[in-house]
Design a protein around this motif. Sequence first.
Motif, PDB file in Angstrom:
ATOM      1  N   MET A 138       8.204  23.711 -44.105  1.00  0.00           N
ATOM      2  CA  MET A 138       6.910  24.375 -44.244  1.00  0.00           C
ATOM      3  C   MET A 138       7.214  25.851 -44.496  1.00  0.00           C
ATOM      4  N   SER A 139       6.711  26.358 -45.598  1.00  0.00           N
ATOM      5  CA  SER A 139       6.901  27.765 -45.936  1.00  0.00           C
ATOM      6  C   SER A 139       5.766  28.583 -45.348  1.00  0.00           C
ATOM      7  N   ARG A 140       6.075  29.817 -45.000  1.00  0.00           N
ATOM      8  CA  ARG A 140       5.041  30.752 -44.546  1.00  0.00           C
ATOM      9  C   ARG A 140       5.327  32.100 -45.193  1.00  0.00           C
ATOM     10  N   LEU A 141       4.380  32.561 -45.986  1.00  0.00           N
ATOM     11  CA  LEU A 141       4.495  33.859 -46.645  1.00  0.00           C
ATOM     12  C   LEU A 141       3.403  34.765 -46.095  1.00  0.00           C
ATOM     13  N   VAL A 142       3.807  35.919 -45.606  1.00  0.00           N
ATOM     14  CA  VAL A 142       2.864  36.869 -45.028  1.00  0.00           C
ATOM     15  C   VAL A 142       2.774  38.077 -45.961  1.00  0.00           C
ATOM     16  N   TRP A 143       1.563  38.386 -46.350  1.00  0.00           N
ATOM     17  CA  TRP A 143       1.273  39.474 -47.277  1.00  0.00           C
ATOM     18  C   TRP A 143       0.373  40.494 -46.586  1.00  0.00           C
ATOM     19  N   HIS A 144       0.585  41.769 -46.867  1.00  0.00           N
ATOM     20  CA  HIS A 144      -0.298  42.824 -46.370  1.00  0.00           C
ATOM     21  C   HIS A 144      -1.048  43.432 -47.546  1.00  0.00           C
ATOM     22  N   ARG A 145      -2.298  43.762 -47.324  1.00  0.00           N
ATOM     23  CA  ARG A 145      -3.113  44.360 -48.398  1.00  0.00           C
ATOM     24  C   ARG A 145      -2.380  45.592 -48.933  1.00  0.00           C
ATOM     25  N   ALA A 146      -2.203  45.655 -50.261  1.00  0.00           N
ATOM     26  CA  ALA A 146      -1.519  46.780 -50.887  1.00  0.00           C
ATOM     27  C   ALA A 146      -2.441  47.995 -50.919  1.00  0.00           C
TER      28      ALA A 146
END
Length: 149
Positions: A138-146
């Motif tokens: 299971m992949s988990r990608l965490v992104w923050h608002r640019a």
Amino acid sequence: MTLREQLIGAWQLHSYVEVPEDGSEPFYPLGTQPKGIIMYTPDGYMSAQLMADGREPFAIADFYQGEPEEYVAAGSTYIGYSGRFAVDEQKQTLTHSMYVSFFPNWLGQTQPRAVSLANGVLTLGPTSPIVSRGKRVMSRLVWHRAESA
């Protein structure tokens, strides 16, 4: 505000981890400090570009004249695709449709994503396990608002 409205804009990659179903150690495919941008446009398109930090440049500055080993190193540390996206507001899910992709096997696919969005943090992953490096993960990608440019 709808999930679709909240997605619109650019997001910077904070982390990318794959957790094997077999309980073995989590894996960081692009290292512990990956770089990436994912963008969602108001007219329904998206683009995701991810890479490992610290990639080595080619020996010569000609994209088409690299050595085979340079292409292998570059290709194994980069993920990129773009196409349409769709949101199911009721299920709070998202799909990415690959119109172009660095990985040719994804061309023409529409892939579902589990999505969580709160306080300027977007978390994406598959809705079911995928195979990566021979294991179901299971992949988990965490992104923050640019920040605005």
